[in-house]
Design an enzyme around this catalytic site. Structure first.
Site, PDB file in Angstrom:
ATOM      1  N   SER A 185     -23.693  42.947 -42.890  1.00  0.00           N
ATOM      2  CA  SER A 185     -22.894  41.668 -43.202  1.00  0.00           C
ATOM      3  C   SER A 185     -21.571  41.588 -43.952  1.00  0.00           C
ATOM      4  O   SER A 185     -21.387  42.712 -44.584  1.00  0.00           O
ATOM      5  CB  SER A 185     -23.913  40.660 -44.099  1.00  0.00           C
ATOM      6  OG  SER A 185     -23.351  39.373 -44.494  1.00  0.00           O
TER       7      SER A 185
ATOM      8  N   TYR B 173     -28.944  39.716 -51.941  1.00  0.00           N
ATOM      9  CA  TYR B 173     -28.866  39.765 -50.504  1.00  0.00           C
ATOM     10  C   TYR B 173     -27.416  40.912 -50.075  1.00  0.00           C
ATOM     11  O   TYR B 173     -27.391  41.724 -49.660  1.00  0.00           O
ATOM     12  CB  TYR B 173     -28.656  38.454 -49.916  1.00  0.00           C
ATOM     13  CG  TYR B 173     -28.174  38.649 -48.213  1.00  0.00           C
ATOM     14  CD1 TYR B 173     -29.246  38.793 -47.539  1.00  0.00           C
ATOM     15  CD2 TYR B 173     -26.851  38.608 -47.905  1.00  0.00           C
ATOM     16  CE1 TYR B 173     -29.181  38.628 -46.202  1.00  0.00           C
ATOM     17  CE2 TYR B 173     -26.573  38.311 -46.567  1.00  0.00           C
ATOM     18  CZ  TYR B 173     -27.666  38.734 -45.782  1.00  0.00           C
ATOM     19  OH  TYR B 173     -27.468  38.825 -44.292  1.00  0.00           O
TER      20      TYR B 173
HETATM   21  P1  NAP Z   1     -32.869  35.056 -37.235  1.00  0.00           P
HETATM   22  O1  NAP Z   1     -32.354  34.089 -36.404  1.00  0.00           O
HETATM   23  O2  NAP Z   1     -33.598  34.465 -38.437  1.00  0.00           O
HETATM   24  O3  NAP Z   1     -33.442  36.111 -36.753  1.00  0.00           O
HETATM   25  C1  NAP Z   1     -34.054  37.146 -37.724  1.00  0.00           C
HETATM   26  C2  NAP Z   1     -35.062  38.153 -36.705  1.00  0.00           C
HETATM   27  O4  NAP Z   1     -35.769  38.988 -37.628  1.00  0.00           O
HETATM   28  C3  NAP Z   1     -36.253  37.426 -36.117  1.00  0.00           C
HETATM   29  O5  NAP Z   1     -36.603  37.910 -34.811  1.00  0.00           O
HETATM   30  C4  NAP Z   1     -37.573  37.387 -36.915  1.00  0.00           C
HETATM   31  O6  NAP Z   1     -38.418  37.246 -36.086  1.00  0.00           O
HETATM   32  C5  NAP Z   1     -37.103  38.956 -37.362  1.00  0.00           C
HETATM   33  N1  NAP Z   1     -37.854  39.212 -38.843  1.00  0.00           N
HETATM   34  C6  NAP Z   1     -37.637  38.622 -39.755  1.00  0.00           C
HETATM   35  N2  NAP Z   1     -38.655  38.729 -40.863  1.00  0.00           N
HETATM   36  C7  NAP Z   1     -39.161  39.828 -40.005  1.00  0.00           C
HETATM   37  C8  NAP Z   1     -40.242  40.925 -40.499  1.00  0.00           C
HETATM   38  N3  NAP Z   1     -40.720  40.693 -41.545  1.00  0.00           N
HETATM   39  N4  NAP Z   1     -40.523  41.846 -39.757  1.00  0.00           N
HETATM   40  C9  NAP Z   1     -40.174  41.760 -38.711  1.00  0.00           C
HETATM   41  N5  NAP Z   1     -39.223  41.050 -38.002  1.00  0.00           N
HETATM   42  C10 NAP Z   1     -38.705  40.185 -38.996  1.00  0.00           C
HETATM   43  O7  NAP Z   1     -31.298  35.568 -37.972  1.00  0.00           O
HETATM   44  P2  NAP Z   1     -30.211  36.320 -37.177  1.00  0.00           P
HETATM   45  O8  NAP Z   1     -28.762  35.909 -38.138  1.00  0.00           O
HETATM   46  O9  NAP Z   1     -30.351  36.724 -36.024  1.00  0.00           O
HETATM   47  O10 NAP Z   1     -30.462  37.799 -38.437  1.00  0.00           O
HETATM   48  C11 NAP Z   1     -30.472  39.075 -37.814  1.00  0.00           C
HETATM   49  C12 NAP Z   1     -29.574  39.815 -38.809  1.00  0.00           C
HETATM   50  O11 NAP Z   1     -28.252  39.570 -39.103  1.00  0.00           O
HETATM   51  C13 NAP Z   1     -30.096  39.949 -40.193  1.00  0.00           C
HETATM   52  O12 NAP Z   1     -30.201  41.155 -40.558  1.00  0.00           O
HETATM   53  C14 NAP Z   1     -29.104  39.037 -41.140  1.00  0.00           C
HETATM   54  O13 NAP Z   1     -28.983  39.300 -42.341  1.00  0.00           O
HETATM   55  C15 NAP Z   1     -27.828  39.494 -40.375  1.00  0.00           C
HETATM   56  N6  NAP Z   1     -26.673  38.416 -40.614  1.00  0.00           N
HETATM   57  C16 NAP Z   1     -26.865  37.276 -40.092  1.00  0.00           C
HETATM   58  C17 NAP Z   1     -25.844  36.574 -40.336  1.00  0.00           C
HETATM   59  C18 NAP Z   1     -25.618  34.909 -39.847  1.00  0.00           C
HETATM   60  O14 NAP Z   1     -24.944  34.074 -40.350  1.00  0.00           O
HETATM   61  N7  NAP Z   1     -26.738  34.639 -38.944  1.00  0.00           N
HETATM   62  C19 NAP Z   1     -24.515  36.682 -40.893  1.00  0.00           C
HETATM   63  C20 NAP Z   1     -24.509  38.165 -41.390  1.00  0.00           C
HETATM   64  C21 NAP Z   1     -25.455  39.167 -41.174  1.00  0.00           C
HETATM   65  P3  NAP Z   1     -40.051  36.865 -36.652  1.00  0.00           P
HETATM   66  O15 NAP Z   1     -39.834  35.805 -37.162  1.00  0.00           O
HETATM   67  O16 NAP Z   1     -40.770  36.741 -35.122  1.00  0.00           O
HETATM   68  O17 NAP Z   1     -40.505  38.232 -37.361  1.00  0.00           O
END
Ligand code: NAP
Length: 258
Positions: free
Chosen positions: A138, A150
């Protein structure tokens, strides 16, 4: 066909990587907790070009379930050539407002899973002389945290990717840390973070994120910051005095919520 394993493939960034890799002809292994979403996603991915899609339901905060994913990555009979280590979460509250159990789960998912999956995937990739690992970090990894763990966890992800990536580069392995800014996914909603006041230009388009990540991996980059806005922020953070960065971060958003 090459095989990619994507964690957090049931929504957001992971689902977008899975779609792009399917249309590029990759066989896929989808990992997340929500089996019905993964199964529905599987059918879509087969339709858009993935030759085969496996569903591996696992909670990556659970050591036993994480081990099953590691075993799949280490299976020499079904080699995985690309690992997208993406699953991650925010708690949506400050460090002291979080319980020890919540912090431990966040550490297990955002850090331990990234380390253990990489540890399981690399030996086979090295033996085969090629492979790729994308870790989703991130832009928060470059900023002082706002009273939460975080950003520090994500700093670990970026440093880990850079360091391990350098150590295996000569063996034909590419490893890149992707550092996105805001992306429209379920991430903020799951953490109870209200993003309604944030204008659309602050969000990195998903196709830019995925496209620049894969291009960066191919080009042998160690760190990719998708989108012009966040590239500019990262450059400013790199050259400004850290005390100024701390003050600016606090001015923009002094709340503790990750
Ligand atoms: P998201 O839509 O909430 O997706 C998160 C994914 O992780 C889902 O597929 C969820 O699936 C899975 N997950 C959550 N807890 C889990 C667990 N305990 N075991 C296995 N799988 C798990 O969010 P996203 O934005 O795509 O996030 C993906 C990555 O991007 C993360 O590492 C986040 O820190 C990073 N990120 C996001 C942003 C942003 O603004 N969105 C910015 C910077 C970095 P299930 O619920 O089915 O398990």
């Amino acid at each position: 066909m090459p095989t990619a394993l994507v964690t957090g493939a049931s929504s957001g960034i992971g689902a977008a990587f899975a779609r792009r890799l399917a249309s590029d002809g990759y066989e896929l292994v989808l990992v997340a907790r929500n089996e019905s979403r993964l199964t529905a996603g599987r059918l879509d991915l087969l339709k858009i070009g993935a030759p085969a899609v496996e569903v591996l339901t696992a909670d990556l905060t659970d050591a036993g379930q994480r081990d099953a994913v590691c075993a799949r990555l280490a299976d020499a009979k079904k080699p995985v050539s690309l690992l997208v280590s993406n699953a991650g979460m925010a708690l949506g509250k400050g460090f002291l407002a979080s319980t020890a159990a919540e912090l431990q789960a966040q550490l297990d998912l955002n850090v331990s899973a990234v380390m253990m999956l990489t540890h399981a995937a690399l030996p086979g990739m090295i033996a085969r002389g090629h492979g790729g690992i994308i870790t989703i970090s991130s832009i928060a990894s470059m900023l002082p945290g706002r009273g939460s763990a975080y950003g520090a966890f994500k700093s670990w992800v970026t440093a880990f990717s850079e360091g391990i990536g350098m150590s295996v580069r000569s063996k034909g392995i590419r490893m890149v840390a992707v550092c996105p800014g805001f992306v429209r996914t379920e991430f903020h909603e799951r953490a109870g973070i209200d993003m309604q006041g944030n204008p659309e230009w602050m969000f990195v388009p998903m196709d830019v994120l995925v496209g620049q990540s894969l291009a960066g991996l191919r080009a042998g980059k160690s760190v990719v910051i998708p989108g012009a806005l966040y590239k500019t922020i990262a450059a400013a953070v790199k050259f400004a005095p850290r005390s100024l960065v701390r003050r600016a971060t606090n001015l923009v958003d002094g709340r503790t919520r990750d």
